[in-house]
Design a protein around this motif. Structure first.
Motif, PDB file in Angstrom:
ATOM      1  N   GLU A  21       1.378  -1.567  -0.280  1.00  0.00           N
ATOM      2  CA  GLU A  21       0.214   0.218  -0.127  1.00  0.00           C
ATOM      3  C   GLU A  21       1.062   1.636   0.150  1.00  0.00           C
ATOM      4  N   SER A  22       1.798   1.344   0.683  1.00  0.00           N
ATOM      5  CA  SER A  22       2.602   2.596   0.777  1.00  0.00           C
ATOM      6  C   SER A  22       3.598   2.730  -0.515  1.00  0.00           C
ATOM      7  N   TYR A  25       0.913   4.437  -2.258  1.00  0.00           N
ATOM      8  CA  TYR A  25       0.907   5.667  -2.263  1.00  0.00           C
ATOM      9  C   TYR A  25       1.120   6.339  -3.206  1.00  0.00           C
ATOM     10  N   CYS A  28       2.025   6.979  -6.771  1.00  0.00           N
ATOM     11  CA  CYS A  28       0.319   7.748  -7.253  1.00  0.00           C
ATOM     12  C   CYS A  28       1.092   9.742  -7.096  1.00  0.00           C
ATOM     13  N   CYS A  41      -4.014  12.105  -3.625  1.00  0.00           N
ATOM     14  CA  CYS A  41      -3.830  10.682  -3.506  1.00  0.00           C
ATOM     15  C   CYS A  41      -5.020   9.728  -2.509  1.00  0.00           C
ATOM     16  N   GLU A  44      -5.495   6.285  -2.903  1.00  0.00           N
ATOM     17  CA  GLU A  44      -4.631   5.416  -1.723  1.00  0.00           C
ATOM     18  C   GLU A  44      -4.426   5.740  -0.435  1.00  0.00           C
ATOM     19  N   PHE A  45      -3.972   6.384  -0.254  1.00  0.00           N
ATOM     20  CA  PHE A  45      -3.632   6.931   1.037  1.00  0.00           C
ATOM     21  C   PHE A  45      -4.651   6.020   2.799  1.00  0.00           C
ATOM     22  N   LEU A  48      -3.409   2.705   2.677  1.00  0.00           N
ATOM     23  CA  LEU A  48      -2.272   2.870   3.598  1.00  0.00           C
ATOM     24  C   LEU A  48      -2.536   2.655   4.871  1.00  0.00           C
TER      25      LEU A  48
ATOM     26  N   SER B 220       5.035  14.997   1.183  1.00  0.00           N
ATOM     27  CA  SER B 220       3.915  14.368   1.936  1.00  0.00           C
ATOM     28  C   SER B 220       2.835  15.197   3.385  1.00  0.00           C
ATOM     29  N   GLU B 223       0.393  17.462   0.356  1.00  0.00           N
ATOM     30  CA  GLU B 223      -0.501  16.194   0.015  1.00  0.00           C
ATOM     31  C   GLU B 223      -1.513  15.854   1.384  1.00  0.00           C
ATOM     32  N   ARG B 224      -0.782  15.364   2.252  1.00  0.00           N
ATOM     33  CA  ARG B 224      -1.694  15.501   3.563  1.00  0.00           C
ATOM     34  C   ARG B 224      -2.584  16.065   4.448  1.00  0.00           C
ATOM     35  N   ALA B 298       3.261   8.925   5.366  1.00  0.00           N
ATOM     36  CA  ALA B 298       3.033   9.482   3.503  1.00  0.00           C
ATOM     37  C   ALA B 298       4.525   9.396   3.756  1.00  0.00           C
TER      38      ALA B 298
END
Lengths: 59, 355
Positions: A21-22, A25, A28, A41, A44-45, A48, B220, B223-224, B298
């Motif tokens: 999964e990582s 992600y 992506c 994403c 995907e996150f 994960l 990360s 995106e997060r 992430a």
């Protein structure tokens, strides 16, 4: 006496169980890293994160 | 015609009046004397991080590989100077890594001799100064302390050196100057405490250090959370160091870079090692409470995709800037004036076209 495992070690251990999964992600994000925006994403996150949460629960 | 307004009929808020009063009494705007100091790092946080890291002696020693290696490479540069040093300062000594490196056998062995004395025999007295007492005294019981005349000195503030002018025959500094806020002032102070015609030899993290971590954390975060926070310090560039040394009055400068790439199994072990080195983030205005778990999770995936090696390890680049500068002294070699060369270098090298 069991040795004390630090929270980050626990975290790393659980995260290591979700390498598929990582990587999905990561791919992506990296596919177009010049235009990353919030929740680009998300699916995907979440996949994960669900995997991580399941892995963290198991003893 | 002026538009009619109700403002003059409304009661004036108190805060507005206060601003008016203070404006009247302020007078001219003047700059405070001295250069404005730029604050980038929280020195107190850095102090606490070093203390904390050193209090776990075992972990702290394990994570000393980088500092030991750089201290060794730095002290090798002393070999180029054929001199005996009476009094040497190790500024920002961490756990006295330089002292330890100096007691190791001479790496540049003369083939005509069977043994070569360690570099410490060329130094009469070494003062190791650092602000973190726990880190400085961590290895006080180890055998290398007997092999070198070493004094430890705890500094209240590394940015203000408590030494007299012209005290030292050489100043060394290994991997600590990248946490100094006011680098120009620090370099000028080092120049001040050096005797004339004495060298300053230093290594610090610079430029592209940890660029892998910097970029993957940026992605990360972006995106997060939809924004970027500072996780990796801003670092001095190689090009800046020459100018800074020159401005501080050093002569005959040498600045060069050296990359050390360390492979880690995952991002968590990289960050744990950085913490054990006492090199965690100490930038002013960083987010309190560390990196969010979502971002960490992430980051692991992005780091691996973006920078990971084929064998599954993650590289982390540490770019060391080495610098040597000499304090001005009488009878010191000086560069010849521009245009005074008599021989064309093309004649010596053969003068072909550059391919």
């Amino acid at each position: 006496m069991p040795t004390r495992i630090s929270p980050i070690e626990k975290f790393a251990k659980a995260a290591a169980k979700c390498s598929v999964e990582s990587s999905a992600y990561g791919k992506c994000i990296v596919v177009d890293y010049n235009s990353v925006h919030k929740d680009k994403c998300l699916t995907e996150f979440l996949r994960l994160k669900n995997c991580y949460l399941a892995a963290a629960k198991k003893p | 015609m002026k538009p009619t307004t109700l403002r003059s009929f409304l009661p004036r808020p108190a805060i507005n009046q206060r601003i008016c009063i203070s404006r009247v009494s302020r007078g001219y705007a003047v700059q405070a004397p001295g250069n404005p100091t730029l604050q980038v790092f929280n020195r107190n946080t850095k102090y606490l991080q070093k203390e904390r890291a050193a209090s776990n002696v075992e972990r702290s020693r394990q994570a000393d590989y980088l500092k030991d290696e750089v201290a060794m490479r730095l002290s090798e540069r002393l070999l180029d100077i054929n001199r005996h040093f009476n009094h040497v300062l190790d500024l920002g000594a961490n756990s006295c890594n330089i002292a330890r490196a100096l007691t190791l056998p001479d790496p540049d062995i003369d083939p005509s001799k069977t043994t070569s004395p360690p570099l410490s025999t060329r130094i009469s007295h070494l003062t190791a100064a650092d602000s973190s007492r726990t880190l400085l005294y961590r290895d006080v019981d180890l055998p290398f302390n007997q092999e070198i005349n070493l004094t430890r000195q705890v500094l209240d503030d590394e940015e203000r050196l408590p030494f007299e002018a012209e005290t030292f025959d050489a100043v060394l500094s290994s991997l600590s100057m990248h946490w100094i806020n006011d680098l120009p002032s620090q370099l000028a102070q080092i120049n001040h405490v050096l005797k004339p015609d004495s060298p300053f030899i230093a290594a610090m993290f610079g430029g592209d250090t940890l660029y892998e971590l910097r970029t993957s954390l940026q992605l990360s975060d972006q995106e997060r959370r939809g924004g970027v926070a500072t996780h990796v310090s801003p670092l001095a560039d190689v090009r800046d160091m020459g100018g800074l040394l020159q401005k501080a009055g050093f002569k005959m400068l040498t600045v060069d870079v050296d990359d050390i790439i360390v492979d880690f199994p995952d991002t968590f072990s990289l960050m744990r090692d950085l913490q054990a080195m006492g090199e965690s983030n100490a930038v002013l205005g960083r987010e309190p409470g560390g990196i969010q778990k979502d971002v960490l999770l992430a980051n692991e995936g992005i780091y691996r995709e973006l920078h990971g090696n084929e064998d599954g390890t993650l590289p982390a680049t540490f770019r060391m800037i080495y610098m040597i500068g000499w304090k001005e002294g009488p009878n010191q070699a000086k560069p010849l004036p521009r245009g005074s060369g008599q021989i064309n270098i093309k004649d010596i090298l053969g003068g072909g076209e550059v391919k």
